[in-house]
Design an enzyme around this catalytic site. Structure first.
Site, PDB file in Angstrom:
ATOM      1  N   HIS A  69      -3.501 -16.738 -51.250  1.00 54.53           N
ATOM      2  CA  HIS A  69      -4.515 -17.574 -50.611  1.00 54.53           C
ATOM      3  C   HIS A  69      -5.553 -16.733 -49.895  1.00 54.53           C
ATOM      4  O   HIS A  69      -5.344 -15.547 -49.641  1.00 54.53           O
ATOM      5  CB  HIS A  69      -3.846 -18.516 -49.601  1.00 54.53           C
ATOM      6  CG  HIS A  69      -3.243 -17.765 -48.445  1.00 54.53           C
ATOM      7  ND1 HIS A  69      -1.961 -17.256 -48.498  1.00 54.53           N
ATOM      8  CD2 HIS A  69      -3.748 -17.402 -47.245  1.00 54.53           C
ATOM      9  CE1 HIS A  69      -1.710 -16.620 -47.365  1.00 54.53           C
ATOM     10  NE2 HIS A  69      -2.783 -16.694 -46.581  1.00 54.53           N
ATOM     11  N   THR A  71      -7.371 -17.002 -46.380  1.00 58.68           N
ATOM     12  CA  THR A  71      -7.403 -17.709 -45.095  1.00 58.68           C
ATOM     13  C   THR A  71      -8.859 -17.935 -44.674  1.00 58.68           C
ATOM     14  O   THR A  71      -9.668 -17.010 -44.725  1.00 58.68           O
ATOM     15  CB  THR A  71      -6.691 -16.873 -44.008  1.00 58.68           C
ATOM     16  OG1 THR A  71      -5.346 -16.617 -44.419  1.00 58.68           O
ATOM     17  CG2 THR A  71      -6.687 -17.574 -42.662  1.00 58.68           C
ATOM     18  N   HIS A 115     -10.699 -12.661 -47.911  1.00 57.06           N
ATOM     19  CA  HIS A 115      -9.884 -11.798 -48.774  1.00 57.06           C
ATOM     20  C   HIS A 115      -8.610 -12.523 -49.160  1.00 57.06           C
ATOM     21  O   HIS A 115      -8.230 -13.511 -48.519  1.00 57.06           O
ATOM     22  CB  HIS A 115      -9.521 -10.509 -48.026  1.00 57.06           C
ATOM     23  CG  HIS A 115      -8.621 -10.768 -46.861  1.00 57.06           C
ATOM     24  ND1 HIS A 115      -9.092 -11.246 -45.658  1.00 57.06           N
ATOM     25  CD2 HIS A 115      -7.278 -10.697 -46.729  1.00 57.06           C
ATOM     26  CE1 HIS A 115      -8.077 -11.432 -44.834  1.00 57.06           C
ATOM     27  NE2 HIS A 115      -6.950 -11.102 -45.455  1.00 57.06           N
ATOM     28  N   THR A 117      -4.719 -11.518 -49.584  1.00 54.09           N
ATOM     29  CA  THR A 117      -3.727 -10.452 -49.390  1.00 54.09           C
ATOM     30  C   THR A 117      -2.771 -10.449 -50.582  1.00 54.09           C
ATOM     31  O   THR A 117      -2.090 -11.436 -50.833  1.00 54.09           O
ATOM     32  CB  THR A 117      -2.933 -10.684 -48.087  1.00 54.09           C
ATOM     33  OG1 THR A 117      -3.848 -10.729 -46.996  1.00 54.09           O
ATOM     34  CG2 THR A 117      -1.906  -9.575 -47.859  1.00 54.09           C
TER      35      THR A 117
HETATM   36  P1  2AM Z   1      -4.127 -12.947 -44.341  1.00 56.21           P
HETATM   37  O1  2AM Z   1      -5.050 -14.109 -44.354  1.00 56.21           O
HETATM   38  O2  2AM Z   1      -4.807 -11.653 -44.199  1.00 56.21           O
HETATM   39  O3  2AM Z   1      -3.202 -12.931 -45.526  1.00 56.21           O
HETATM   40  C1  2AM Z   1      -0.383 -16.686 -41.982  1.00 56.21           C
HETATM   41  O4  2AM Z   1       0.110 -15.674 -41.200  1.00 56.21           O
HETATM   42  C2  2AM Z   1      -1.707 -16.310 -42.592  1.00 56.21           C
HETATM   43  O5  2AM Z   1      -2.707 -16.208 -41.590  1.00 56.21           O
HETATM   44  C3  2AM Z   1      -1.677 -14.999 -43.328  1.00 56.21           C
HETATM   45  O6  2AM Z   1      -2.261 -15.224 -44.549  1.00 56.21           O
HETATM   46  C4  2AM Z   1      -2.437 -14.038 -42.454  1.00 56.21           C
HETATM   47  O7  2AM Z   1      -3.189 -13.020 -43.031  1.00 56.21           O
HETATM   48  C5  2AM Z   1      -3.283 -14.926 -41.596  1.00 56.21           C
HETATM   49  N1  2AM Z   1      -3.279 -14.417 -40.219  1.00 56.21           N
HETATM   50  C6  2AM Z   1      -2.196 -14.118 -39.461  1.00 56.21           C
HETATM   51  N2  2AM Z   1      -2.564 -13.736 -38.231  1.00 56.21           N
HETATM   52  C7  2AM Z   1      -3.912 -13.767 -38.195  1.00 56.21           C
HETATM   53  C8  2AM Z   1      -4.895 -13.468 -37.213  1.00 56.21           C
HETATM   54  N3  2AM Z   1      -4.560 -13.051 -35.986  1.00 56.21           N
HETATM   55  N4  2AM Z   1      -6.193 -13.612 -37.551  1.00 56.21           N
HETATM   56  C9  2AM Z   1      -6.548 -14.028 -38.778  1.00 56.21           C
HETATM   57  N5  2AM Z   1      -5.669 -14.324 -39.760  1.00 56.21           N
HETATM   58  C10 2AM Z   1      -4.371 -14.192 -39.477  1.00 56.21           C
END
Ligand code: 2AM
Length: 184
Positions: A69, A71, A115, A117
């Site tokens: 996904h 975010t 992005h 991951t």
């Molecule tokens: P990602 O988007 O880089 O993969 C659940 O943990 C999701 O939220 C993950 O996909 C994670 O990273 C994102 N995430 C976790 N902590 C975060 C933060 N502090 N800021 C932004 N995205 C975060």
């Protein structure tokens, strides 16, 4: 109140759909396989394995967690700044503050942190990949191009020092996606 707090998800984002999702996983595995054989990459390996001098199998080194996904807003059930505002504003896709977390990245356009991951080394939280991306973009904005190390079938591989590698794709990889939220 507590109820209000729990009504917001862990995060909102675009979830990649099949069969593009599987194709991207295969492509990234193939990429790691090739990367593993590049002398130029091996030369800098210590920069991100932090001195562990054992052999590293990249295909095992990066572990993916959960569905692929992108975010759009990490809400942490409402605890994150701007979570409520984001959830209440249906037209705003990218939050205004996502680029502010990295020094030198705050003037990048909204959505620069976008992005997917694909995987993280053990003990590395997924949040790190977005920060790494912003760091590279900030370095680029400062006028640094990175060292072009290899022209690969997928694209150009450049090194930005400190374990930061960037593959610039020759062709974009398109995928259908579904906007949703995760309560986790
Ligand atoms: P990602 O988007 O880089 O993969 C659940 O943990 C999701 O939220 C993950 O996909 C994670 O990273 C994102 N995430 C976790 N902590 C975060 C933060 N502090 N800021 C932004 N995205 C975060």
């Amino acid at each position: 109140g507590q109820l209000e707090g729990t009504s917001l998800p862990l995060f909102f984002g675009w979830f990649l759909l099949s069969p593009a999702k599987e194709k991207i996983c295969c492509t990234s595995m193939d990429f790691l396989k090739t990367l593993d054989t590049l002398e130029a990459f091996k030369k800098h390996l210590n920069d991100f394995t932090q001195g562990a001098d054992k052999e590293v199998d990249l295909e095992q080194y990066f572990k993916s967690k959960g569905p692929l996904h992108c975010t759009t807003k990490f809400c942490n059930y409402g605890k994150e700044d701007g979570a409520k505002e984001y959830a209440q504003n249906p037209l705003l896709l990218w939050p205004a503050d996502a680029e502010k977390e990295v020094e030198g990245a705050s003037s990048l356009p909204l959505g620069s942190r976008a992005h997917v991951t694909l995987g993280c080394a053990e003990g590395v939280e997924p949040v790190q990949t977005g920060l790494d991306l912003l760091e590279i973009l900030a370095v680029q904005q400062g006028g640094q191009k990175g060292e072009l190390v290899e022209e690969m079938e997928l694209g150009s591989l450049s090194y930005y020092g400190e374990g930061r590698w960037l593959l610039s794709l020759r062709e974009p990889i398109r995928t259908p996606a579904c906007f949703s939220s995760v309560y986790g």
